[in-house]
Design a protein around this motif. Structure first.
Motif, PDB file in Angstrom:
ATOM      1  N   LEU A 288       6.764  -8.605 -11.224  1.00  0.00           N
ATOM      2  CA  LEU A 288       6.263  -8.627 -10.517  1.00  0.00           C
ATOM      3  C   LEU A 288       6.591  -9.760  -8.542  1.00  0.00           C
ATOM      4  O   LEU A 288       5.852  -9.132  -7.654  1.00  0.00           O
ATOM      5  CB  LEU A 288       4.662  -9.056 -10.732  1.00  0.00           C
ATOM      6  N   ARG A 289       7.798 -11.007  -9.081  1.00  0.00           N
ATOM      7  CA  ARG A 289       8.228 -11.356  -7.458  1.00  0.00           C
ATOM      8  C   ARG A 289       8.765 -10.530  -7.012  1.00  0.00           C
ATOM      9  O   ARG A 289       9.073 -10.058  -6.424  1.00  0.00           O
ATOM     10  CB  ARG A 289       8.914 -12.517  -8.864  1.00  0.00           C
ATOM     11  N   GLU A 290      10.169  -9.899  -7.747  1.00  0.00           N
ATOM     12  CA  GLU A 290      10.731  -8.597  -7.550  1.00  0.00           C
ATOM     13  C   GLU A 290       9.136  -7.975  -6.242  1.00  0.00           C
ATOM     14  O   GLU A 290       9.955  -7.157  -5.415  1.00  0.00           O
ATOM     15  CB  GLU A 290      11.627  -7.704  -8.459  1.00  0.00           C
ATOM     16  N   LEU A 291       8.775  -7.245  -7.145  1.00  0.00           N
ATOM     17  CA  LEU A 291       7.666  -6.066  -6.807  1.00  0.00           C
ATOM     18  C   LEU A 291       8.047  -6.532  -5.337  1.00  0.00           C
ATOM     19  O   LEU A 291       6.992  -6.125  -4.219  1.00  0.00           O
ATOM     20  CB  LEU A 291       6.576  -5.424  -7.173  1.00  0.00           C
ATOM     21  N   LEU A 292       6.939  -7.365  -5.224  1.00  0.00           N
ATOM     22  CA  LEU A 292       6.145  -8.668  -4.022  1.00  0.00           C
ATOM     23  C   LEU A 292       7.473  -8.530  -2.762  1.00  0.00           C
ATOM     24  O   LEU A 292       6.835  -8.597  -1.645  1.00  0.00           O
ATOM     25  CB  LEU A 292       5.114  -9.462  -3.828  1.00  0.00           C
ATOM     26  N   ASP A 293       8.309  -8.834  -3.041  1.00  0.00           N
ATOM     27  CA  ASP A 293       9.442  -8.801  -2.163  1.00  0.00           C
ATOM     28  C   ASP A 293      10.644  -7.453  -1.806  1.00  0.00           C
ATOM     29  O   ASP A 293      10.787  -7.361  -1.137  1.00  0.00           O
ATOM     30  CB  ASP A 293      10.935  -9.393  -2.947  1.00  0.00           C
ATOM     31  N   SER A 294       9.460  -6.559  -2.604  1.00  0.00           N
ATOM     32  CA  SER A 294      10.025  -5.309  -2.269  1.00  0.00           C
ATOM     33  C   SER A 294       9.189  -3.973  -1.351  1.00  0.00           C
ATOM     34  O   SER A 294       8.321  -4.075  -1.293  1.00  0.00           O
ATOM     35  CB  SER A 294      10.195  -4.671  -3.123  1.00  0.00           C
ATOM     36  N   ASP A 295      10.001  -3.721  -0.377  1.00  0.00           N
ATOM     37  CA  ASP A 295       9.525  -2.850   0.577  1.00  0.00           C
ATOM     38  C   ASP A 295       9.433  -1.070   0.266  1.00  0.00           C
ATOM     39  O   ASP A 295       8.773  -0.087   1.039  1.00  0.00           O
ATOM     40  CB  ASP A 295       9.773  -2.659   1.828  1.00  0.00           C
ATOM     41  N   ALA A 296       9.764  -0.796  -1.461  1.00  0.00           N
ATOM     42  CA  ALA A 296       9.515   0.484  -1.204  1.00  0.00           C
ATOM     43  C   ALA A 296       8.227   1.113  -1.939  1.00  0.00           C
ATOM     44  O   ALA A 296       7.255   0.083  -2.395  1.00  0.00           O
ATOM     45  CB  ALA A 296      10.278   0.369  -2.949  1.00  0.00           C
ATOM     46  N   PRO A 297       8.358   2.203  -1.701  1.00  0.00           N
ATOM     47  CA  PRO A 297       5.946   2.410  -1.738  1.00  0.00           C
ATOM     48  C   PRO A 297       6.251   2.241  -3.302  1.00  0.00           C
ATOM     49  O   PRO A 297       4.999   2.245  -3.721  1.00  0.00           O
ATOM     50  CB  PRO A 297       6.284   4.050  -1.211  1.00  0.00           C
ATOM     51  N   THR A 298       7.112   2.856  -3.798  1.00  0.00           N
ATOM     52  CA  THR A 298       6.549   2.954  -5.881  1.00  0.00           C
ATOM     53  C   THR A 298       6.127   1.728  -6.136  1.00  0.00           C
ATOM     54  O   THR A 298       5.645   0.780  -6.675  1.00  0.00           O
ATOM     55  CB  THR A 298       7.607   2.989  -6.418  1.00  0.00           C
ATOM     56  N   ALA A 299       6.829   0.822  -4.633  1.00  0.00           N
ATOM     57  CA  ALA A 299       6.556  -0.832  -5.834  1.00  0.00           C
ATOM     58  C   ALA A 299       5.220  -1.554  -5.204  1.00  0.00           C
ATOM     59  O   ALA A 299       4.558  -2.462  -5.953  1.00  0.00           O
ATOM     60  CB  ALA A 299       7.775  -2.068  -4.822  1.00  0.00           C
ATOM     61  N   GLN A 300       5.461  -0.660  -3.845  1.00  0.00           N
ATOM     62  CA  GLN A 300       3.792  -1.485  -3.381  1.00  0.00           C
ATOM     63  C   GLN A 300       2.309  -0.168  -4.383  1.00  0.00           C
ATOM     64  O   GLN A 300       0.982  -1.234  -4.328  1.00  0.00           O
ATOM     65  CB  GLN A 300       3.254  -0.900  -2.539  1.00  0.00           C
ATOM     66  N   GLU A 301       2.842   0.264  -4.648  1.00  0.00           N
ATOM     67  CA  GLU A 301       1.886   0.945  -5.603  1.00  0.00           C
ATOM     68  C   GLU A 301       1.341   0.335  -7.140  1.00  0.00           C
ATOM     69  O   GLU A 301       0.547   0.702  -7.714  1.00  0.00           O
ATOM     70  CB  GLU A 301       3.220   2.545  -5.787  1.00  0.00           C
ATOM     71  N   ALA A 302       2.880  -0.140  -7.658  1.00  0.00           N
ATOM     72  CA  ALA A 302       2.910  -0.776  -8.544  1.00  0.00           C
ATOM     73  C   ALA A 302       1.825  -2.092  -8.941  1.00  0.00           C
ATOM     74  O   ALA A 302       1.011  -2.220  -9.814  1.00  0.00           O
ATOM     75  CB  ALA A 302       3.746  -0.781  -9.014  1.00  0.00           C
ATOM     76  N   ILE A 303       1.774  -2.335  -7.320  1.00  0.00           N
ATOM     77  CA  ILE A 303       1.518  -4.038  -7.598  1.00  0.00           C
ATOM     78  C   ILE A 303      -0.054  -3.706  -7.051  1.00  0.00           C
ATOM     79  O   ILE A 303      -1.116  -3.714  -8.317  1.00  0.00           O
ATOM     80  CB  ILE A 303       1.486  -4.263  -6.473  1.00  0.00           C
ATOM     81  N   GLU A 304      -0.500  -2.532  -6.447  1.00  0.00           N
ATOM     82  CA  GLU A 304      -1.427  -1.917  -6.411  1.00  0.00           C
ATOM     83  C   GLU A 304      -2.451  -1.741  -7.708  1.00  0.00           C
ATOM     84  O   GLU A 304      -4.051  -1.600  -7.851  1.00  0.00           O
ATOM     85  CB  GLU A 304      -2.119  -0.482  -5.208  1.00  0.00           C
ATOM     86  N   LEU A 305      -2.199  -0.428  -8.671  1.00  0.00           N
ATOM     87  CA  LEU A 305      -2.658  -0.538 -10.064  1.00  0.00           C
ATOM     88  C   LEU A 305      -3.163  -2.438 -10.771  1.00  0.00           C
ATOM     89  O   LEU A 305      -3.295  -2.056 -10.993  1.00  0.00           O
ATOM     90  CB  LEU A 305      -1.087   0.726 -10.009  1.00  0.00           C
ATOM     91  N   PHE A 306      -2.371  -2.539 -10.148  1.00  0.00           N
ATOM     92  CA  PHE A 306      -2.551  -4.242 -11.101  1.00  0.00           C
ATOM     93  C   PHE A 306      -3.135  -4.671 -10.867  1.00  0.00           C
ATOM     94  O   PHE A 306      -4.248  -5.145 -11.911  1.00  0.00           O
ATOM     95  CB  PHE A 306      -0.803  -4.976 -10.840  1.00  0.00           C
ATOM     96  N   VAL A 307      -3.071  -4.871  -9.568  1.00  0.00           N
ATOM     97  CA  VAL A 307      -4.795  -5.460  -8.741  1.00  0.00           C
ATOM     98  C   VAL A 307      -5.653  -4.941  -9.067  1.00  0.00           C
ATOM     99  O   VAL A 307      -7.315  -5.115  -9.401  1.00  0.00           O
ATOM    100  CB  VAL A 307      -4.929  -5.645  -7.248  1.00  0.00           C
ATOM    101  N   TYR A 308      -6.065  -3.764  -8.926  1.00  0.00           N
ATOM    102  CA  TYR A 308      -7.044  -2.817  -8.855  1.00  0.00           C
ATOM    103  C   TYR A 308      -7.725  -2.515 -10.460  1.00  0.00           C
ATOM    104  O   TYR A 308      -8.815  -2.802 -11.238  1.00  0.00           O
ATOM    105  CB  TYR A 308      -6.256  -0.928  -9.166  1.00  0.00           C
ATOM    106  N   ARG A 309      -6.633  -2.579 -11.694  1.00  0.00           N
ATOM    107  CA  ARG A 309      -6.480  -2.936 -12.901  1.00  0.00           C
ATOM    108  C   ARG A 309      -7.019  -4.150 -13.607  1.00  0.00           C
ATOM    109  O   ARG A 309      -8.425  -4.352 -14.476  1.00  0.00           O
ATOM    110  CB  ARG A 309      -5.844  -2.342 -14.294  1.00  0.00           C
ATOM    111  N   ALA A 310      -6.803  -5.250 -12.821  1.00  0.00           N
ATOM    112  CA  ALA A 310      -7.553  -6.832 -13.014  1.00  0.00           C
ATOM    113  C   ALA A 310      -9.001  -6.863 -12.624  1.00  0.00           C
ATOM    114  O   ALA A 310      -9.717  -6.817 -13.133  1.00  0.00           O
ATOM    115  CB  ALA A 310      -6.395  -7.689 -12.355  1.00  0.00           C
TER     116      ALA A 310
END
Length: 399
Positions: A288-310
């Protein structure tokens, strides 16, 4: 002569260890050292730290691609312990984190051949975790056959749940065979439950949700410092989005993958355990640390899904508890990610959470305003101390 306990947490490519000295009376056990062997089966690397956290060893080991690289890792750990004993410490027992105890094991148990056979039978329910733990147990048995070893289970803490929280709507014949919700991360939840009075005072026995967020992630709803409901079920695949695991999934997807896509059961298992989760959604990383540092749209989608499910699962647990007094974040992401805590709490404001931004940036321990109807906390977990204490209790009972 001081007696010490060796605590072991074995993964597919790592072996973590800690050494605890048994103390007299009610004093907590004292950790003397800890470390790990990483890169098992490829390029193993050993690190160790003393009681103060200072690095005591850092070395590369010979490459080993044997069927049981845990044998080499165990040998390395035992050799290091022997070399660094000053003649006043005696190894008297070892405790292992074992993920799945099934219906059979609801408390720590001394390991013997019969116990090992029963644990082997549960391997298919925790394929990422159970086999490595059993390899470590057998590797230690081979080197120190007379040393008492104790298994401590991640499922045991959840046995206090009401029957309805453990049941699936399946034929009773299958439920009677052990197909039910077990829950995991129990050693972490047990530690947090024991420490709640230090932080929550008289509300420690109230309605509390603990979010164990790491590469593996789950949540547990507690009352009276006991598990009432949790997000993981029969296996450690269920519930939240994880590093490489899918979390909650319609069972029909599995049928579709087998019947329409032609995947074998082994291929489905590999997909759901190792190629899904944050890695699968982002296509980039399970970290998740690498995804938070990434500007890639798919990285942001993964983070949003992680938070949404939580957020979804938090709401479900609050419903099961009938309300909420406190929310606790723990484990790697929960303890260290200011942003993930912020996002989850912002999307859960309906519960009465009023954040303290500065406290959250400083990782707490309390990260809500003093007058927030629901308090939110950051409490580091310590599963290894729970294991060490359990081993000590087993030894005392068997004397």
């Amino acid at each position: 002569m001081h007696d010490v306990i060796l605590v072991l947490d074995s993964g597919s490519s790592s072996l973590k260890f800690a050494v605890y000295e048994i103390t007299s009376g009610a004093a907590p056990l004292s950790r003397l050292a800890h470390g790990q062997v990483e890169g098992l089966g490829t390029h193993p690397h050993f690190t160790a730290f003393d009681a103060e956290g200072h690095e005591a060893d850092n070395s590369l080991l010979p490459a080993n691609s044997s069927a049981n690289p845990h044998e080499q890792a165990m040998g390395t750990v035992l050799a290091w312990l022997q070399a660094h004993r000053d003649g006043t410490h005696r190894l008297v027992a070892a405790g292992h984190r074992v993920v799945h105890g099934g219906r059979v094991f609801a408390s720590p148990v001394r390991i013997n051949s019969e116990v090992l056979l029963k644990l082997d039978a549960l391997s298919s329910l925790a394929p990422l975790h159970q086999p490595p733990a059993l390899r470590a147990i057998r590797a230690l048995q081979a080197r120190l056959p007379e040393l008492p070893q104790v298994a401590c289970f991640d499922t045991a803490f959840h046995r206090t749940q009401p029957e309805v929280a453990q049941a699936y709507a399946l034929p009773r014949s299958l439920s009677d065979q052990g197909i039910r919700r077990y829950g995991f991360h129990g050693l972490s939840y047990q530690y947090i439950s024991q420490t709640l009075p230090q932080f929550l005072g008289d509300k420690a026995g109230g309605k509390v949700v603990v979010a164990h967020l790491g590469n593996g992630a789950s949540m547990c709803g507690m009352k009276g410092q006991r598990s009432m409901a949790t997000t993981m079920g029969f296996t450690a695949l269920d519930g939240l989005v994880m590093g490489t695991r899918c979390g909650n999934l319609d069972p029909g997807v599995v049928l579709h993958l087998i019947e329409q896509k032609g995947l074998s059961p082994a291929e489905v298992s590999d997909l759901l355990y190792k190629r899904s989760g944050l890695l699968g959604v982002s296509g980039l990383s399970s970290d998740l640390r690498e995804l938070l540092d990434s500007d890639a749209p798919t990285a942001q989608e993964a983070i949003e899904l992680f938070v949404y499910r939580a957020v979804r699962e938090l709401g479900s647990l609050v419903a099961a508890l009938g309300g909420l007094d406190a929310l606790v974040f723990t484990a790697g992401i929960g303890e260290h990610s200011t942003e993930i805590r912020q996002r989850i709490c912002e999307q859960s404001q309906w519960l009465g959470i009023e954040m303290d931004q500065q406290a959250n940036a400083q990782h707490g321990p309390r990260i809500t305003a003093a007058d927030s109807p629901v308090s939110v906390w950051v409490i580091p977990t310590n599963e290894e101390s729970v294991i060490a204490e359990a081993v000590q209790q087993v030894l005392v009972l068997q004397r």
